[in-house]
Motif scaffolding. Structure first.
Motif, PDB file in Angstrom:
ATOM      1  N   ASP A 238      43.232  39.365  37.008  1.00 27.12           N
ATOM      2  CA  ASP A 238      43.666  37.869  36.240  1.00 27.12           C
ATOM      3  C   ASP A 238      43.467  36.794  37.609  1.00 27.12           C
ATOM      4  OD1 ASP A 238      47.232  38.263  34.902  1.00 27.12           O
ATOM      5  OD2 ASP A 238      44.903  39.761  34.485  1.00 27.12           O
ATOM      6  N   TYR A 239      43.547  37.405  39.058  1.00 22.77           N
ATOM      7  CA  TYR A 239      42.701  36.261  39.690  1.00 22.77           C
ATOM      8  C   TYR A 239      42.441  37.147  40.650  1.00 22.77           C
ATOM      9  CZ  TYR A 239      42.159  32.621  42.805  1.00 22.77           C
ATOM     10  OH  TYR A 239      41.922  31.566  43.082  1.00 22.77           O
ATOM     11  N   ASP A 240      42.740  37.517  41.832  1.00 23.24           N
ATOM     12  CA  ASP A 240      41.884  37.738  42.954  1.00 23.24           C
ATOM     13  C   ASP A 240      43.081  39.176  43.808  1.00 23.24           C
ATOM     14  OD1 ASP A 240      43.914  36.244  45.918  1.00 23.24           O
ATOM     15  OD2 ASP A 240      44.498  37.078  44.085  1.00 23.24           O
ATOM     16  N   GLY A 241      43.611  39.874  43.128  1.00 22.40           N
ATOM     17  CA  GLY A 241      44.115  41.096  43.188  1.00 22.40           C
ATOM     18  C   GLY A 241      43.200  42.217  43.725  1.00 22.40           C
ATOM     19  N   LEU A 242      42.695  42.455  43.016  1.00 19.58           N
ATOM     20  CA  LEU A 242      41.957  43.867  42.607  1.00 19.58           C
ATOM     21  C   LEU A 242      40.315  42.607  44.184  1.00 19.58           C
ATOM     22  CD1 LEU A 242      39.758  45.697  42.204  1.00 19.58           C
ATOM     23  CD2 LEU A 242      38.564  45.069  40.545  1.00 19.58           C
ATOM     24  N   ALA A 437      32.870  38.124  41.910  1.00 22.83           N
ATOM     25  CA  ALA A 437      33.150  39.329  42.547  1.00 22.83           C
ATOM     26  C   ALA A 437      33.800  40.370  41.768  1.00 22.83           C
ATOM     27  CB  ALA A 437      32.943  38.777  44.319  1.00 22.83           C
ATOM     28  N   LYS A 438      35.064  39.951  41.171  1.00 28.36           N
ATOM     29  CA  LYS A 438      36.523  40.472  40.768  1.00 28.36           C
ATOM     30  C   LYS A 438      35.563  41.212  40.039  1.00 28.36           C
ATOM     31  CE  LYS A 438      38.824  37.754  38.099  1.00 28.36           C
ATOM     32  NZ  LYS A 438      38.951  37.823  36.996  1.00 28.36           N
ATOM     33  N   ASP A 439      34.473  40.362  38.801  1.00 27.03           N
ATOM     34  CA  ASP A 439      34.578  41.139  37.621  1.00 27.03           C
ATOM     35  C   ASP A 439      33.662  41.994  37.542  1.00 27.03           C
ATOM     36  OD1 ASP A 439      33.663  37.668  35.605  1.00 27.03           O
ATOM     37  OD2 ASP A 439      35.868  39.299  35.915  1.00 27.03           O
ATOM     38  N   GLU A 440      32.554  41.872  38.546  1.00 25.82           N
ATOM     39  CA  GLU A 440      32.080  43.141  38.993  1.00 25.82           C
ATOM     40  C   GLU A 440      32.659  44.451  39.427  1.00 25.82           C
ATOM     41  OE1 GLU A 440      28.631  43.552  37.871  1.00 25.82           O
ATOM     42  OE2 GLU A 440      28.689  40.935  36.993  1.00 25.82           O
TER      43      GLU A 440
ATOM     44  N   GLY B 267      44.397  40.032  31.014  1.00 26.12           N
ATOM     45  CA  GLY B 267      44.319  39.599  32.681  1.00 26.12           C
ATOM     46  C   GLY B 267      42.625  38.792  31.852  1.00 26.12           C
ATOM     47  N   GLY B 268      42.401  40.016  30.665  1.00 29.13           N
ATOM     48  CA  GLY B 268      41.021  39.479  30.092  1.00 29.13           C
ATOM     49  C   GLY B 268      40.607  41.200  30.502  1.00 29.13           C
ATOM     50  N   GLY B 269      40.917  41.985  31.090  1.00 27.74           N
ATOM     51  CA  GLY B 269      40.679  43.189  31.503  1.00 27.74           C
ATOM     52  C   GLY B 269      40.909  44.647  30.170  1.00 27.74           C
ATOM     53  N   PRO B 270      40.481  45.725  30.546  1.00 24.35           N
ATOM     54  CA  PRO B 270      39.790  46.017  31.629  1.00 24.35           C
ATOM     55  C   PRO B 270      38.757  45.873  31.300  1.00 24.35           C
ATOM     56  CG  PRO B 270      40.383  47.269  29.801  1.00 24.35           C
ATOM     57  CD  PRO B 270      40.949  46.901  29.591  1.00 24.35           C
ATOM     58  N   ALA B 271      38.435  45.664  32.553  1.00 27.70           N
ATOM     59  CA  ALA B 271      36.783  45.337  32.515  1.00 27.70           C
ATOM     60  C   ALA B 271      36.038  44.321  31.800  1.00 27.70           C
ATOM     61  CB  ALA B 271      35.970  46.649  32.444  1.00 27.70           C
ATOM     62  N   GLY B 272      37.123  43.479  31.477  1.00 31.49           N
ATOM     63  CA  GLY B 272      36.956  42.426  30.566  1.00 31.49           C
ATOM     64  C   GLY B 272      36.445  42.104  29.078  1.00 31.49           C
ATOM     65  N   GLN B 273      37.308  43.559  28.238  1.00 30.52           N
ATOM     66  CA  GLN B 273      37.596  44.308  26.997  1.00 30.52           C
ATOM     67  C   GLN B 273      37.836  43.021  26.515  1.00 30.52           C
ATOM     68  OE1 GLN B 273      38.398  48.008  26.382  1.00 30.52           O
ATOM     69  NE2 GLN B 273      36.691  49.015  28.580  1.00 30.52           N
ATOM     70  N   THR B 274      38.855  42.043  27.200  1.00 32.07           N
ATOM     71  CA  THR B 274      39.715  41.497  26.731  1.00 32.07           C
ATOM     72  C   THR B 274      39.981  39.883  26.849  1.00 32.07           C
ATOM     73  OG1 THR B 274      41.754  41.728  27.819  1.00 32.07           O
ATOM     74  CG2 THR B 274      41.597  42.862  25.921  1.00 32.07           C
ATOM     75  N   GLU B 275      38.710  40.073  27.815  1.00 32.15           N
ATOM     76  CA  GLU B 275      37.360  38.156  28.062  1.00 32.15           C
ATOM     77  C   GLU B 275      37.861  37.694  27.102  1.00 32.15           C
ATOM     78  OE1 GLU B 275      35.273  37.946  30.942  1.00 32.15           O
ATOM     79  OE2 GLU B 275      36.974  37.440  32.180  1.00 32.15           O
ATOM     80  N   VAL B 276      38.843  36.781  26.580  1.00 35.72           N
ATOM     81  CA  VAL B 276      38.863  36.231  25.183  1.00 35.72           C
ATOM     82  C   VAL B 276      38.187  34.711  25.986  1.00 35.72           C
ATOM     83  CG1 VAL B 276      39.553  36.979  23.247  1.00 35.72           C
ATOM     84  CG2 VAL B 276      40.688  35.038  24.988  1.00 35.72           C
ATOM     85  N   ILE B 277      37.296  33.919  25.248  1.00 38.18           N
ATOM     86  CA  ILE B 277      36.262  32.739  25.912  1.00 38.18           C
ATOM     87  C   ILE B 277      37.591  32.178  26.061  1.00 38.18           C
ATOM     88  CG2 ILE B 277      36.491  31.013  23.683  1.00 38.18           C
ATOM     89  CD1 ILE B 277      33.513  31.818  25.858  1.00 38.18           C
ATOM     90  N   ALA B 278      38.831  31.707  25.560  1.00 40.30           N
ATOM     91  CA  ALA B 278      40.089  30.664  25.929  1.00 40.30           C
ATOM     92  C   ALA B 278      40.366  31.154  27.841  1.00 40.30           C
ATOM     93  CB  ALA B 278      41.129  30.765  25.013  1.00 40.30           C
ATOM     94  N   ILE B 279      40.122  32.462  27.931  1.00 37.64           N
ATOM     95  CA  ILE B 279      40.314  32.268  30.018  1.00 37.64           C
ATOM     96  C   ILE B 279      39.153  32.133  29.924  1.00 37.64           C
ATOM     97  CG2 ILE B 279      40.390  34.726  31.061  1.00 37.64           C
ATOM     98  CD1 ILE B 279      41.434  36.667  28.540  1.00 37.64           C
ATOM     99  N   ARG B 280      37.825  32.258  30.089  1.00 32.54           N
ATOM    100  CA  ARG B 280      36.263  31.396  30.074  1.00 32.54           C
ATOM    101  C   ARG B 280      37.107  30.339  31.355  1.00 32.54           C
ATOM    102  NH1 ARG B 280      32.945  34.385  33.164  1.00 32.54           N
ATOM    103  NH2 ARG B 280      33.180  36.502  32.502  1.00 32.54           N
ATOM    104  N   ILE B 281      37.413  29.912  29.512  1.00 32.75           N
ATOM    105  CA  ILE B 281      37.322  28.049  29.968  1.00 32.75           C
ATOM    106  C   ILE B 281      38.612  27.726  31.270  1.00 32.75           C
ATOM    107  CG2 ILE B 281      38.268  26.088  28.248  1.00 32.75           C
ATOM    108  CD1 ILE B 281      37.066  27.029  26.080  1.00 32.75           C
TER     109      ILE B 281
END
Lengths: 475, 323, 332
Positions: A238-242, A437-440, B267-281
């Motif tokens: 969600d933010y900076d935890g990882l 960074a955290k995304d990668e 939170g959009g994870g894991p590894a962006g699998q649920t990162e809908v556009i609203a989160i990016r915004i």
């Protein structure tokens, strides 16, 4: 007819926007909205003549301090009540939940608002808020009142100084915090476990002092059939935890985010950093308790409380919950240790914590009143009390006081860690750097995609671009 | 129910002839204006400024916390978005989310509406109960489902009986039997969305179903029409407008508001699998950056997309109404 | 058309007496349907049930493995929700513990957690704000929406489609982005952190829903009724109030329910556009962090408490929600 009206409205709004697009209202103009200010405030603007020399007597009888909503804010309120007894000035600690703390603060700053006089802001906000004029420059104040000598160098540097090494201060280190570990003493001290461990690994079972030992112990305690797992690491995206969790390993392995010239290439993807990331991934893969794929302080604590994890990493600020028998059935057998050292013997802990800053938009007399409060707060006696009620003081005297160290099971580890803290970027673009960074990292650590080298190479590339664009890195 | 009709007829029968004509009636034109303008005025006053201001900002580098004049960037923000692979992925995930959730809600909602169409004792209470998921705050729903989905102390696995395996399925981490199975998290989130909103769709469709006069069905039965024919020719056309409205609103919400639910659960994870556009915004608009310019640009792209899709729906809506 | 003869049962027909509907097979299928509906209701309710249980659990029970259905209930969650507490340490804690039998139940719970109650929390006030703002905004948006929907449905308005689309566009922009411009606008207008400001914002955002929904419902009502009334000498407006409104009752009820729910649970604006005075409950409930983590029991307690007003409204309106419009007795 309606179309013409519509077009007219569009034009009107565009004109409005072009003229008044950026808010340039003075702080006084936002008065109607400011909450929690009593009648005393009306008198204040009229008497702005009182200058910094005299202590504030200009009718200010209330101050507002913004912090996150958590136990330390409650402790600070207790300290604030002491101030009220002494001076009659009521200090309100306004608590905003962590998830929205930053958003609310920055929204208010966007409006140049005066809802609060002081804020206890995250260490990472220093760059942004100092360079954008939200914080008041406290360098002279801290130096003249000799407050700079009362706190440890590390805390002053990380919680107060920006740019790094410049000697310009923007905050008084209020709540120290860093990453540490909690562990189940009953498991570690159980004779059978100790014997089995020594038999398998060849050295006695004890609090891990190196990363390799950490891994061994984690593997040893990972027994899915019994519902026990070796580790509870930060994996929050969600933010900076990882990122903060990984940072512990990164720094201890000898890696860093960039060199002094803000060049990340060859630094963040150096062999040491790669080894650190591979270690983090291995630790997660083998031994992380289930359901902790997006774990931050709450989830880690829940894992310890439910008895799932033998060891868990968390900010010291959240350990009081683990030591509370009402919350944690294992409270009495929970111990704490500092982040283990890396293969070269380097040892660091990810920095957390906040410093107290004065908002730049409030009138002069309120600034003075705020400075008076900070001066009082920074005194040794008050800092001692701050430590006693549960605050993580940054004051040198307190940190070396045996009474403080023995007050709780984790204070000793905390004090030790405060001597070896290291932080992420605190420059204004830290957020973009953090998110990229955290995304990668998440893709590799949690998702298992790619290799550590590839991940860090990508981060180096992205960061180099961002830092160059931000003017920090000369290409 | 017949009672209300009786009232109606009483009114029509007894009052009309003796009622004095009111000369001061408003003309249709005036009445229409009176009825519409309050709505339009409020919308214009409070909607237009944000809409146009955001549009303006999307062409600048403005940041709400940096007090400097916004610099005109032209289309740079948009270019950056179109070139960003991460954002394209986000868009496609959002698309998948929308199609799955709205599709399921439609099918299940229709079924549910058909079920509750027949009145029985206590149906009022049942309706209220079925609506409860919708009455909760999405943020809280996300949080609690995170607890429910927890592999070891969550109720989902417990009720399925799989929580004490050595490797219990971890839906929010896309793991089944210890193996990563991408897409599982998205399905889990879609399930929660469907759980929450199917009652909404069902209620709308139900209102439409209720409005279908029985005599149409009776006529069809007399003509020995099949059930399928009845459905296609009687039920569907009557219900289609409301169905489309429901779908329209759910789609708009899924694009612009799915933030609370997904952020709370994964939170959009894991590894962006649920990162809908609203989160990016959200990340760009807040989270310490307040990149107002860039987030506005992204939001406007979403808006354009939503407008395009809505137009499609509305066109079909009008077609359906015409029969 | 003004003389209708009612042939048929003089009592309200709640069940069809059509032959094909009262045969044994039909009765069976009817019963089956009822059962399926009840099963669906139960499944829908399971997570709610979980939440209800959680409100009465202690922190360690919430994360117990395997999940506990039988446990020792405690009012911890409610204490957390409804009071402000401060930590007790050292001697103060010992004193309080010694004194524990002499204090009320709430205080007792707080002390066993190492805390002491300093006063009531803001929750009740927030709940009150939610009630005022949500009901105010719902009333405003339904009334305005009803008028506009009728006009759009019945009158020939130039640019109708465009206007309808404009109204719809109110919701299309992600709230997150619109928040900042509205926030700045409100600071300028002095509407920040006011009940009126919040009501206006929610009305604006709800109008798209109410206008569209109500127009959909009103469209379903045949124009013939009003035409008949007009012929009989009613004014347009009277036709609206006396004929259309009663028949649109279901639609109005449904729209009211949805508007209310939306505003009741709205989070983003509630967070950014309010501070102390006008803040509603959702921002408070969702983010209760307490002793080192998420206070599940308090959040559950808060959610339950927050659910009740809405539940009451829906329960009160349930008859309207279910009652449809029957045209059965009228032949065209």
């Amino acid at each position: 007819m309606k179309r013409i009206l519509f077009v007219l409205l569009v034009v009107l709004s565009l004109i409005l926007v072009a003229c008044g697009g950026t808010t340039t209202e003075t702080p006084a103009a936002t008065e109607p909205a400011a909450p929690a200010e009593t009648g005393g405030e009306e008198a204040a603007p009229a008497e702005t003549e009182e200058e910094a020399a005299a202590p504030s007597t200009s009718g200010i009888n209330e101050l507002n301090v913004l912090w996150a909503q958590w136990d330390p804010a409650d402790y600070l309120q207790q300290i604030a009540n002491m101030y009220e007894e002494e001076t009659g000035i009521k200090v309100n600690i306004i608590q905003e939940p962590w998830g929205t703390f930053g958003d609310r603060f920055y929204a208010e700053m966007a409006a140049q608002g005066t809802a609060w006089d002081m804020v206890i802001g995250d260490s990472q906000w220093l760059g942004t808020s100092s360079s954008l004029g939200h914080y008041m420059n406290l360098t002279d104040f801290l130096n003249q009142n000799e407050i700079t000598d009362t706190v440890t160098e590390a805390t002053l540097q990380y919680y107060g100084e920006y740019p790094p090494g410049s000697g310009t201060y923007w905050a008084y280190p209020t709540e120290g915090d860093a990453n540490g570990w909690a562990y189940r003493k009953d498991l570690f001290e159980d004779p059978e476990e100790m014997a089995a461990f020594e038999a398998e690994y060849g050295y006695p079972l004890a609090v891990p002092e190196t990363m390799d030992q950490l891994l061994d112990i984690a593997k040893f305690f990972t027994r899915p059939d019994e519902g026990l797992y070796g580790s509870a690491l930060y994996t929050q995206v969600d933010y900076d935890g990882l990122l903060m969790g990984f940072q512990n390993m990164l720094f201890s392995y000898g890696g860093n985010w960039s060199d002094e010239n803000f060049n990340p290439e060859g630094v963040i993807n150096s062999p040491e950093a790669v080894a650190a990331l591979e270690f983090y991934r291995e630790l997660y893969e083998c031994c992380q308790a289930p359901g902790l794929s997006n774990a931050f302080f709450a989830e880690v604590n829940d894992a310890m409380i439910s008895g799932q994890a033998a060891m868990g990493m968390n900010y010291f600020a959240f350990f009081p919950a683990l030591a509370n028998p009402e919350v944690n059935p294992y409270a009495d057998v929970t111990g704490y240790f500092v982040n283990p050292a890396g293969p070269d013997g380097q040892q660091f802990g990810s920095l957390g914590g906040q410093g107290m800053s004065v908002i730049n938009f409030i009138p002069e007399d309120r600034k003075q009143a705020s400075l008076d409060f900070i001066k009082w707060f920074a005194s040794d006696e008050v800092q001692k009390k701050w430590g006693e009620v549960g605050g993580y003081s940054a004051n040198k005297a307190v940190l070396s006081d045996p009474a403080f160290l023995e007050m709780t099971p984790y204070n000793a580890a905390f004090a030790e860690t405060m001597g070896m803290v290291k932080d992420f970027y605190n420059i204004p673009i830290y957020n973009e750097l953090l998110i990229s960074a955290k995304d990668e990292l998440a893709k590799f650590v949690v998702g298992g995609e790619g290799t550590a080298q590839e991940t860090l190479d990508r981060i180096a590339e992205i960061h180099a671009e961002m830092l160059a664009e931000g003017g920090f890195l000369d290409q | 129910m017949s009672g209300s009709n009786a009232d109606l007829m009483d009114v029509a029968v007894t009052e009309s002839p003796a009622k004095p004509k009111q000369r001061r009636t408003l003309s249709d034109r005036t009445l229409a204006n009176l009825m519409i303008w309050p709505t339009l005025i409020i919308l214009i006053a409070f909607n237009v400024f944000p809409l146009f201001y955001s549009l303006f900002l999307s062409f600048t580098d403005y940041s709400a916390i940096a007090f400097r004049e916004p610099q005109w960037l032209g289309f740079e923000n948009f270019q950056r978005i179109l070139e960003s692979e991460a954002l394209w992925t986000s868009f496609s995930i959002t698309g998948r989310y929308v199609v799955l959730s709205v599709g399921l809600e439609l099918i299940l909602g229709f079924g549910l509406a058909l079920l509750i169409r027949e009145q029985f004792r206590g149906s009022g209470v049942i309706t209220t109960i079925i609506l409860v998921p919708m009455m909760l705050s999405p943020v809280v729903v996300g949080l609690f489902w995170k607890l429910i989905y927890n592999p070891t102390f969550g109720y989902f696995n417990y009720l399925l009986g799989v929580n004490n395996l050595a490797t219990p399925p971890d839906f929010l981490a896309s793991r089944w039997a210890g193996q990563p199975t991408p897409g599982l998290a998205l399905l889990a989130v879609v399930l929660v969305d469907v759980w929450m909103w199917t009652p909404f769709v069902a209620l709308l469709i139900y209102s439409g179903l209720r409005a279908i006069p029985d005599y149409l069905y009776e006529a069809a039965v007399i003509d020995r029409a099949s059930s399928w024919f009845q459905f296609r020719r009687i039920t569907l056309p009557q219900v289609a407008p409301l169905m489309l409205i429901a779908v329209l609103f759910r789609t708009i919400e899924a694009f612009s508001k799915s933030f609370d639910l997904t952020m709370g659960m994964t939170g959009g994870g894991p590894a962006g699998q649920t990162e809908v556009i609203a989160i990016r915004i959200y990340q760009q608009a807040f989270q310490g950056q307040l990149q107002t310019g860039r987030s506005s640009a992204l939001a406007y792209m979403v808006l354009i997309l939503v407008i395009a899709i809505s137009n499609l729906y509305i066109r079909n809506l009008n077609k359906a109404k015409e029969g | 058309m003004s003389n209708f003869e009612q042939n048929g049962p003089g009592f309200p027909v709640t069940e069809s007496i059509r032959v094909d509907k009262v045969s044994p097979r039909a009765r069976l299928s009817h019963a089956l349907r009822a059962i399926v509906v009840i099963i669906v209701a139960i499944i829908m309710l399971v997570p709610i049930f979980v939440m209800g249980l959680t409100a009465f659990k202690s922190r360690s029970d919430v994360v117990a493995i395997p999940p506990k259905i039988i446990f020792e209930p405690t009012l911890e969650g409610f204490v957390f929700l409804l009071t402000n507490r401060s930590q007790l340490r050292g001697e103060a804690l010992e004193e309080a513990k010694a004194n524990i039998d002499n204090v009320g139940i709430f205080e007792r719970i707080a002390i066993t957690n190492g805390q002491s109650i300093t006063g009531p929390s803001d929750f009740i006030k927030r709940l009150g704000n939610s009630v005022i703002i949500a009901f105010g905004a719902t009333a405003a948006s339904v009334v305005l929406g009803l008028l506009a929907a009728y006009a759009f449905s019945r009158f020939d308005i130039p640019g109708k489609d465009d206007l309808m689309f404009f109204i719809l566009s109110g919701r299309m922009l992600p709230a997150v982005v619109v928040t900042i411009p509205i926030f700045l606008m409100y600071r300028q207008l002095g509407l920040y952190d006011t009940h009126l400001g919040m009501i206006i914002v929610y009305t604006v955002f709800n109008l798209s829903l109410t206008v569209w929904l109500l127009k959909g419902f009103i469209d379903e009502i045949p124009v013939e009724y009003e035409e008949a009334a007009l012929v009989d000498g009613y004014s347009r407006f009277q036709a609206f109030t006396k004929i259309v409104l009663p028949q649109a009752a279901t639609g109005i009820a449904a729209t009211t329910v949805f508007s209310l729910i939306f505003v009741w649970n709205e989070y983003a604006f509630a967070l950014m556009l309010t501070s102390e005075t006008a803040r509603t409950a959702p921002p408070a409930i969702a983010t209760m962090l307490g002793r080192g983590g998420i206070e599940w029991s308090a959040i559950a307690a808060g959610t339950l408490a927050f659910l009740i007003p809405v539940l009451i409204v829906i329960f009160a309106l349930r008859r309207h929600l279910l009652r449809g419009v029957t045209f059965g007795a009228i032949r065209q």
